[in-house]
Enzyme design. Sequence first.
Site, PDB file in Angstrom:
ATOM      1  N   HIS A  34       0.860  -1.187   0.000  1.00 12.38           N
ATOM      2  CA  HIS A  34       0.000   0.000   0.000  1.00 12.38           C
ATOM      3  C   HIS A  34       0.896   1.238   0.000  1.00 12.38           C
ATOM      4  CE1 HIS A  34       1.035   0.159   4.214  1.00 12.38           C
ATOM      5  NE2 HIS A  34       0.470  -1.024   4.437  1.00 12.38           N
ATOM      6  N   GLY A  36       1.902   3.112   2.238  1.00 16.65           N
ATOM      7  CA  GLY A  36       2.911   3.134   3.302  1.00 16.65           C
ATOM      8  C   GLY A  36       4.190   2.450   2.849  1.00 16.65           C
ATOM      9  N   HIS A  37       4.034   1.266   2.224  1.00 14.94           N
ATOM     10  CA  HIS A  37       5.224   0.584   1.696  1.00 14.94           C
ATOM     11  C   HIS A  37       5.886   1.424   0.595  1.00 14.94           C
ATOM     12  CE1 HIS A  37       2.683  -3.009   2.924  1.00 14.94           C
ATOM     13  NE2 HIS A  37       3.802  -3.257   3.569  1.00 14.94           N
ATOM     14  N   GLN A  61       6.569 -15.455  12.197  1.00 16.64           N
ATOM     15  CA  GLN A  61       6.117 -14.320  12.999  1.00 16.64           C
ATOM     16  C   GLN A  61       4.609 -14.339  13.235  1.00 16.64           C
ATOM     17  OE1 GLN A  61       7.695 -11.440   9.929  1.00 16.64           O
ATOM     18  NE2 GLN A  61       5.956 -10.222  10.588  1.00 16.64           N
ATOM     19  N   GLY A 147       8.664   1.051   8.482  1.00 17.96           N
ATOM     20  CA  GLY A 147       7.653   2.044   8.838  1.00 17.96           C
ATOM     21  C   GLY A 147       7.540   2.210  10.351  1.00 17.96           C
ATOM     22  N   GLU A 148       7.315   3.451  10.772  1.00 21.04           N
ATOM     23  CA  GLU A 148       7.079   3.715  12.199  1.00 21.04           C
ATOM     24  C   GLU A 148       5.723   3.197  12.658  1.00 21.04           C
ATOM     25  OE1 GLU A 148       7.664   7.860  12.989  1.00 21.04           O
ATOM     26  OE2 GLU A 148       9.845   7.638  13.078  1.00 21.04           O
ATOM     27  N   LEU A 184      -2.308   3.322   7.390  1.00 18.54           N
ATOM     28  CA  LEU A 184      -2.386   2.311   6.336  1.00 18.54           C
ATOM     29  C   LEU A 184      -1.783   1.003   6.840  1.00 18.54           C
ATOM     30  CD1 LEU A 184      -1.496   4.181   3.033  1.00 18.54           C
ATOM     31  CD2 LEU A 184      -3.688   3.926   4.200  1.00 18.54           C
ATOM     32  N   ARG A 187      -3.619  -5.117   6.644  1.00 11.38           N
ATOM     33  CA  ARG A 187      -4.775  -5.749   7.307  1.00 11.38           C
ATOM     34  C   ARG A 187      -6.046  -4.902   7.186  1.00 11.38           C
ATOM     35  NH1 ARG A 187      -0.462  -7.835  10.872  1.00 11.38           N
ATOM     36  NH2 ARG A 187      -0.563 -10.109  10.732  1.00 11.38           N
TER      37      ARG A 187
HETATM   38  O1  PAF Z   1       6.698  -5.276   8.710  1.00 13.85           O
HETATM   39  C1  PAF Z   1       6.673  -6.300   7.990  1.00 13.85           C
HETATM   40  O2  PAF Z   1       6.098  -6.319   6.900  1.00 13.85           O
HETATM   41  C2  PAF Z   1       7.368  -7.570   8.472  1.00 13.85           C
HETATM   42  O3  PAF Z   1       7.248  -7.719   9.841  1.00 13.85           O
HETATM   43  C3  PAF Z   1       8.834  -7.660   8.022  1.00 13.85           C
HETATM   44  C4  PAF Z   1       9.681  -6.538   8.614  1.00 13.85           C
HETATM   45  C5  PAF Z   1       8.920  -7.603   6.502  1.00 13.85           C
HETATM   46  C6  PAF Z   1       9.433  -8.989   8.484  1.00 13.85           C
HETATM   47  O4  PAF Z   1       8.727 -10.084   7.966  1.00 13.85           O
END
Ligand code: PAF
Length: 279
Positions: A34, A36-37, A61, A147-148, A184, A187
């Site tokens: 999105h 943000g990325h 994770q 991102g913060e 953003l 999810r």
């Molecule tokens: O923020 C994310 O999208 C994930 O936690 C990351 C840093 C890519 C690690 O899988």
Amino acid sequence: MQIVRQLDPLRDALAEFRKAGLKIGLVPTMGALHAGHMRLVEVAREQCDAVVASIFVNPTQFGEGEDLDAYPRQEVADAALLDAAGVELLWAPTADQMYPSGYATSVSVTGISDGLCGAARPGHFDGVATVVAKLFNQVRPDAAYFGEKDYQQLAVIRRMARDLDFTHDIVGVPTVRDPDGLALSSRNAYLTAEQRANAVALPEAMREAATAIADGGKVAAILEAAKARILASGFHKIDYLELRDANTLALLDVFTKPARLFAAAHIGPTRLIDNIPLS
Ligand code: PAF
């Protein structure tokens, strides 16, 4: 843009960048990109000569019962966005490149991982620290961009990088928000139209609470009132709404600078997180 899925061609491509003297920026993601990325990519492009983005939905994770299977996967659309944004290389490893058979190592960052999302999602930050350490070793970037919005994640990664002697820059990029203030997040795609309309109560209540605290109000009472407002607006569970030191993430019951307000709350099946600085 090259799309690479195996470690050997990744190393070959990176060797070419290094031979050409290019400064390499890494933008790690789990896809479902999105704005943000794309802001991370933009900052990386401003500061580096070659941008490597990664897409890997990292199973370690996600906890049991979390949204690993449902997590949005849209690599073709993501690759088109990254290509259009001028990314040189997309690292999209297969699961066995990342975690080969017999894989047995985990990176755990204690202390800073314990509260907030670490308490609500046991093991989450071990999975993040492990995959990010692997991405750092695989790409060996000059700078990496996060991102913060995931502020605790950023703090965990900074600590991990310091402790494990990664010397490249770790750059935190401010949260990108929709015009109504909702942060953003990949999810947000899970939200129904009604949930999306209600979700704005989270940043609104946080902003109001942050102002009241910065104006000298009692932290506990203000946070209780903010929680009540969030729960009255379609959210059914709050994991936390807490004031913390922005550097150490230590819990604060009295406002001292630098501080940030952190929240995680559930609306329908979706867990949203946010954080804002207090000035
Ligand atoms: O923020 C994310 O999208 C994930 O936690 C990351 C840093 C890519 C690690 O899988």
